[in-house]
Design a protein around this motif. Structure first.
Motif, short mmCIF file in Angstrom:
data_model
loop_
_atom_site.label_atom_id
_atom_site.label_comp_id
_atom_site.label_asym_id
_atom_site.label_seq_id
_atom_site.Cartn_x
_atom_site.Cartn_y
_atom_site.Cartn_z
N ASN A 1 45.90 130.32 30.81
CA ASN A 1 46.75 129.81 32.00
C ASN A 1 48.01 129.22 31.63
N ARG B 1 50.33 126.28 33.06
CA ARG B 1 49.77 124.99 33.91
C ARG B 1 51.35 124.12 34.01
N TYR C 1 52.55 119.93 35.45
CA TYR C 1 52.12 118.59 35.89
C TYR C 1 53.22 117.65 36.27
N ALA D 1 49.63 119.37 40.53
CA ALA D 1 49.52 120.33 39.36
C ALA D 1 49.36 121.84 39.90
N ILE E 1 48.01 125.70 38.50
CA ILE E 1 47.67 126.58 37.41
C ILE E 1 47.70 127.96 37.70
#
Length: 208
Positions: free
Chosen positions: A143, A145, A147, A158, A160
């Motif tokens: 993944n 990601r 944040y 967030a 993903i």
């Protein structure tokens, strides 16, 4: 003539002098999310896309105080001690309670269950509704990601994406409400798993 510092000032001055500086790199932000002692409650609205045929739009809530953390979704409840790594999970659908070393690593801040192969500090935003935000990006073997993290360690947004050629978006999460108030006294015990503490305005997706 300069006035002497009063009792209140003498109490506040050490707090101001010892206040933690805002995180300036990705490692500091990651550590902050995982080790914060702050008290906060966050409700987010999530769009989850596990496959091309399935997409879920649902709430999630996280509560933190000291070393204790609680996560709720429509299907799951988790309580964790982020210092010791102890955690329990309730499957809301079956009523089954389980434990696993991976639970606290997933619940306490940025998920630490997968080894990171890349990480980047994307900068600071200061004009947000809840205060300054540090944005980071991390990648593991599956993944990509991102944040958004407040200075107390709370994650308020967030995303993903699959770490593949088309980078399919699997999750987008955006804050609905954030506060320093917890819903009730007993929300981190094993017994508290039997009931939800998420308010209706979070469940509806409208926030406060």
């Amino acid at each position: 003539m300069r006035k002497p510092v009063g009792r209140q000032g003498m109490i506040l001055l050490p707090l101001l002098l010892t206040a933690a500086a805002p995180p300036k790199d990705v490692d500091a932000v990651l550590a902050l999310t995982r080790t914060t002692k702050a008290t906060y409650a966050v409700c987010t609205w999530n769009v989850v896309t596990p496959s091309q045929e399935v997409q879920l739009k649902e709430w999630a809530a996280e509560y933190h105080q000291g070393d204790r953390h609680r996560v709720e979704t429509p299907r799951d409840r988790i309580i964790a001690n982020c210092a010791t790594g102890e955690a329990q999970h309730l499957d809301v659908r079956t009523g089954e309670v389980s434990t696993s070393p991976s639970l606290a690593a997933a619940a306490c801040g940025v998920d630490a269950n997968r080894k990171l192969v890349a990480k980047e500090f994307l900068g600071r935003e200061t004009g947000g509704r809840y205060g300054p935000v540090s944005r980071i990006a991390v990648a593991d073997d599956g993944n990509l990601r991102t944040y958004d993290v407040l200075d107390d360690g709370a994650i308020i947004a967030a995303t993903i994406h699959d770490a593949n050629d088309d980078a399919t978006e699997r999750l987008t999460s955006a804050v609905l409400t954030y506060s320093h108030s917890l819903p009730e006294a007993d929300i981190f015990s094993t017994a508290s798993l039997s009931r939800s503490v998420v308010p209706d305005d979070c469940r509806s997706g409208h926030g406060g």
